[in-house]
Design a protein around this motif. Structure first.
Motif, PDB file in Angstrom:
ATOM      1  N   TRP A  27       0.885  -1.165   0.000  1.00  0.00           N
ATOM      2  CA  TRP A  27       0.000   0.000   0.000  1.00  0.00           C
ATOM      3  C   TRP A  27       0.917   1.207   0.000  1.00  0.00           C
ATOM      4  N   TYR A  52      -3.529   0.510   8.375  1.00  0.00           N
ATOM      5  CA  TYR A  52      -2.293   0.242   9.114  1.00  0.00           C
ATOM      6  C   TYR A  52      -2.487  -0.809  10.204  1.00  0.00           C
ATOM      7  N   ALA A  55      -2.414  -4.194   8.467  1.00  0.00           N
ATOM      8  CA  ALA A  55      -1.187  -4.555   7.760  1.00  0.00           C
ATOM      9  C   ALA A  55      -0.386  -5.586   8.545  1.00  0.00           C
ATOM     10  N   ARG A  57       2.788  -5.894   8.207  1.00  0.00           N
ATOM     11  CA  ARG A  57       3.980  -5.142   8.584  1.00  0.00           C
ATOM     12  C   ARG A  57       3.938  -3.808   7.839  1.00  0.00           C
ATOM     13  N   VAL A  58       4.374  -2.769   8.501  1.00  0.00           N
ATOM     14  CA  VAL A  58       4.511  -1.464   7.862  1.00  0.00           C
ATOM     15  C   VAL A  58       5.994  -1.238   7.620  1.00  0.00           C
ATOM     16  N   GLU A 124       1.126   5.794  10.710  1.00  0.00           N
ATOM     17  CA  GLU A 124       1.783   4.632  10.109  1.00  0.00           C
ATOM     18  C   GLU A 124       2.436   3.753  11.173  1.00  0.00           C
ATOM     19  N   ALA A 128       0.300   0.294  13.571  1.00  0.00           N
ATOM     20  CA  ALA A 128       0.865  -0.936  13.010  1.00  0.00           C
ATOM     21  C   ALA A 128       1.300  -1.913  14.097  1.00  0.00           C
ATOM     22  N   VAL A 131       6.628  -2.623  12.656  1.00  0.00           N
ATOM     23  CA  VAL A 131       7.167  -1.588  11.773  1.00  0.00           C
ATOM     24  C   VAL A 131       8.655  -1.835  11.593  1.00  0.00           C
TER      25      VAL A 131
END
Length: 185
Positions: A27, A52, A55, A57-58, A124, A128, A131
């Protein structure tokens, strides 16, 4: 065929993040959101928390590497591998010499990259589950970056006047508070 215009930084990130042997879903808001359409941007911002949170993983891409960024990333990894996330460091700091050490200069330079100046990046890392920070081919866990940055900043406070200390980027200050509150639970 349609052409999608992207920034050089976005192109470099895509090239760095693609995997040659596995499909990877990314993304990238600069691509997934029509940046010229204010209404769409506003609608998508409302969805960011769920994006986020959902997700796996960011990945935070800080740009391509430089000599200083390689030194900073290696220092963060070394610090993290030696101390883990317990952060049982001596409270008196690292001493005067660290203020001009290559590691401190490199880390200060890394934290001055444009990503840290963007206010919206807080979500972000805040929402998450995991990260990772990428700078060129180097990767460090976000928490390692926060802990190392915070500790070196604490050392500065022991040896410099308040006016001489540049504050840590807001996103690191807020994440550090989040981590501290989770530890205290």
């Amino acid at each position: 065929m349609d052409t999608l215009n992207i920034t050089l930084n976005c192109e470099l990130a895509i090239r760095r993040l693609r995997l040659s042997d596995v499909t990877r879903t990314l993304w990238i808001d600069a691509i997934c959101i029509n940046q010229d359409n204010i209404q769409e941007r506003n609608e998508q911002v409302q969805l960011m928390r769920s994006i986020y949170r959902g997700a796996y993983r960011v990945l935070v891409y800080l740009g391509e590497e430089s000599t200083d960024s390689v030194n900073a990333m290696n220092f963060i990894l070394d610090d993290h591998s030696r101390l883990g996330e317990t952060c049982n460091r001596p409270p008196m700091g690292l001493g005067h010499g660290v203020l001009s050490s290559p590691q401190q200069v490199a880390l200060d330079g890394l934290l001055e990259r444009p990503w840290f100046e963007r206010v919206w990046v807080l979500q972000e890392v805040w929402f998450a589950a995991e990260v990772e920070v990428l700078c060129g081919k180097h990767i460090v866990p976000w928490r390692a970056l926060v802990y190392t940055s915070d500790y070196l900043n604490m050392n500065k406070k022991l040896h410099l006047t308040h006016a001489q200390i540049k504050p840590l980027p807001y996103v690191i200050q807020m994440q550090d508070k989040r981590i501290s509150s989770r530890i205290g639970e």
